[in-house]
Design an enzyme around this catalytic site. Structure first.
Site, mmCIF file in Angstrom:
data_model
loop_
_atom_site.group_PDB
_atom_site.id
_atom_site.type_symbol
_atom_site.label_atom_id
_atom_site.label_comp_id
_atom_site.label_asym_id
_atom_site.label_seq_id
_atom_site.Cartn_x
_atom_site.Cartn_y
_atom_site.Cartn_z
ATOM 1 N N ARG A 38 -1.312 11.781 12.512
ATOM 2 C CA ARG A 38 -2.542 11.458 11.787
ATOM 3 C C ARG A 38 -3.470 12.659 11.659
ATOM 4 O O ARG A 38 -4.689 12.506 11.575
ATOM 5 C CB ARG A 38 -3.286 10.285 12.451
ATOM 6 C CG ARG A 38 -2.541 8.963 12.320
ATOM 7 C CD ARG A 38 -3.327 7.830 12.946
ATOM 8 N NE ARG A 38 -2.597 6.576 12.859
ATOM 9 C CZ ARG A 38 -2.745 5.563 13.693
ATOM 10 N NH1 ARG A 38 -3.596 5.654 14.699
ATOM 11 N NH2 ARG A 38 -2.061 4.451 13.553
ATOM 12 N N ARG A 51 -11.313 11.434 -0.416
ATOM 13 C CA ARG A 51 -10.886 10.035 -0.445
ATOM 14 C C ARG A 51 -12.011 9.082 -0.853
ATOM 15 O O ARG A 51 -11.773 7.886 -1.040
ATOM 16 C CB ARG A 51 -10.415 9.604 0.960
ATOM 17 C CG ARG A 51 -8.951 9.760 1.302
ATOM 18 C CD ARG A 51 -8.034 8.675 0.771
ATOM 19 N NE ARG A 51 -8.544 7.334 0.746
ATOM 20 C CZ ARG A 51 -8.529 6.470 1.749
ATOM 21 N NH1 ARG A 51 -8.026 6.813 2.914
ATOM 22 N NH2 ARG A 51 -8.998 5.249 1.600
ATOM 23 N N ASP A 87 1.534 6.125 4.104
ATOM 24 C CA ASP A 87 1.366 5.011 5.029
ATOM 25 C C ASP A 87 2.715 4.316 5.157
ATOM 26 O O ASP A 87 3.510 4.310 4.202
ATOM 27 C CB ASP A 87 0.309 4.015 4.538
ATOM 28 C CG ASP A 87 -0.032 2.983 5.599
ATOM 29 O OD1 ASP A 87 -0.972 3.223 6.378
ATOM 30 O OD2 ASP A 87 0.655 1.937 5.657
ATOM 31 N N TYR A 162 4.862 -6.341 10.647
ATOM 32 C CA TYR A 162 3.806 -6.519 9.646
ATOM 33 C C TYR A 162 4.172 -7.625 8.660
ATOM 34 O O TYR A 162 3.339 -8.467 8.301
ATOM 35 C CB TYR A 162 3.572 -5.213 8.883
ATOM 36 C CG TYR A 162 2.661 -4.245 9.599
ATOM 37 C CD1 TYR A 162 1.327 -4.553 9.833
ATOM 38 C CD2 TYR A 162 3.116 -3.002 10.025
ATOM 39 C CE1 TYR A 162 0.474 -3.671 10.478
ATOM 40 C CE2 TYR A 162 2.283 -2.108 10.676
ATOM 41 C CZ TYR A 162 0.969 -2.450 10.900
ATOM 42 O OH TYR A 162 0.138 -1.575 11.544
#
Length: 355
Positions: A38, A51, A87, A162
């Site tokens: 990250r 962003r 991601d 998920y």
């Protein structure tokens, strides 16, 4: 030719002799290489600026923006490798799964996958589904030169978690209920996700990734027996599918101290350890023939400079006899981390380990 192999009669790539790839291959290095999970985003003001107003998933699909965010920590910190900004749910979105990444929550799946009929929604992933990835890699490899670029993907178990839970979960109750209650459906789900993950990694390798990391963020929720029986076959399938490219394959999960040996056995060349297990003990658990990655607790970076250096020195000392060591955090950079703390950490590791 791959970043991990330099066959006779072929010239090595610009990244081949980098400290990072040498460490992955367990070869002598000029210094211990450093990169941070990250590192691309979150803590950097320049990331927040570019962003601003752009949803996470959209930002992952804009090649020029992806390239800029990926390059930011290389410019600022002088890390030994870049990691592609994306991601883990991007390939799921690319094949048509109705999901979104909600700020402060994470990936949320509109209709969770819990029945055999739901499997039909998981179609194969093609390079055309993620053409923006190939375009971004083209921009990045030209800019990075001799700095390796790490590709990544979510591992089948974490993606399944998920999909089955419908979002992040603390206890993974729906996931485990499916895994224990319908083991054949579970196996078929992970097998399908292994194919999708492998396809996503192949796109990245063919576009120029020097190494890849498979993130199994949630697999630490399982016992070794459950991992071996219900997860390892799918992870092994991913690693085997990309073995022919010769690029280093890194495997990392959180809270996986009891699984380190099995994660290496699944097919990784490099095994990442979180901060709960010292590097020398992690090496003992993984066994010979693998490089190790890790493993400073990300929270240590909020302490004093002296404390950061003390904890870093402990890790470097514990890793001193390893065949290959890549310095990293034991998980991702926390959003409130002071960027200068990361820059100083890179410099400290490089200086202290200079050969």
């Amino acid at each position: 030719m791959s970043a991990n192999q330099s066959p006779a009669g072929k010239q090595p790539t610009a990244t081949y002799d980098s400290a990072f790839l040498r460490a992955c291959r367990r070869e002598p290095v000029p210094h211990t290489p450093v990169w941070f999970m990250r590192q691309a985003g979150r803590s950097l003001p320049e990331y927040l600026k570019v962003r601003e107003g752009i949803p996470m998933l959209e930002s992952c699909m804009r090649p020029e923006l992806v390239a800029e965010i990926t390059l930011q920590p290389v410019r600022r910190h002088g890390v030994d490798a870049a990691i592609y900004f994306s991601d883990i749910v991007v390939p799921l979105k690319a094949i048509g799964i109705d999901l979104d990444i909600k700020p402060g929550v994470g990936p949320v799946i509109e209709n969770p996958i819990r029945t055999r009929a739901d499997l039909e929604r998981l179609r194969d992933l093609t390079p055309e589904d993620v053409s923006y990835v190939t375009e971004a890699y083209g921009l990045l490899t030209r800019e990075l030169g001799a700095t390796p670029l790490i590709g990544f993907a979510g591992a089948p178990f974490t993606l399944a978690s998920y999909l089955v839970e419908g979002g992040p979960s603390r206890n993974h109750e729906h996931t485990k209920a499916l895994m224990y209650g319908d083991p054949q459906l579970w196996a078929d789900l992970l097998d399908r996700l292994a194919d999708i993950t492998a396809a996503f990694l192949k796109v990245q390798i063919e576009a120029g990734a020097s190494a890849v990391q498979l993130f199994d963020s949630w697999v630490g929720a399982l016992s070794p027996a459950d991992y071996r029986r219900s997860v390892m076959p799918a992870s092994s399938k991913v690693f085997e599918a990309i073995a022919g490219y010769g690029v280093p394959r890194i495997h990392f999960g959180v809270g996986t101290g009891e699984l380190l040996g099995l994660m290496g056995e699944a097919g990784a060349d490099v095994v990442g350890a979180d901060w709960r297990v010292p590097m020398d003990e992690a090496a003992r658990r993984v066994g010979p023939g693998k490089a190790l990655q890790g493993n400073l607790d990300p929270a240590v970076l909020f302490s004093t400079r002296q404390a950061v250096e003390t904890k870093t020195r402990e890790i470097l000392d514990a890793a001193a006899d390893l065949e290959g060591h890549i310095f990293n955090l034991g998980h991702g950079v926390l959003p409130a981390t002071e960027p200068d703390a990361l820059t100083r950490l890179v410099e400290y590791v490089h200086t202290r380990t200079a050969r």
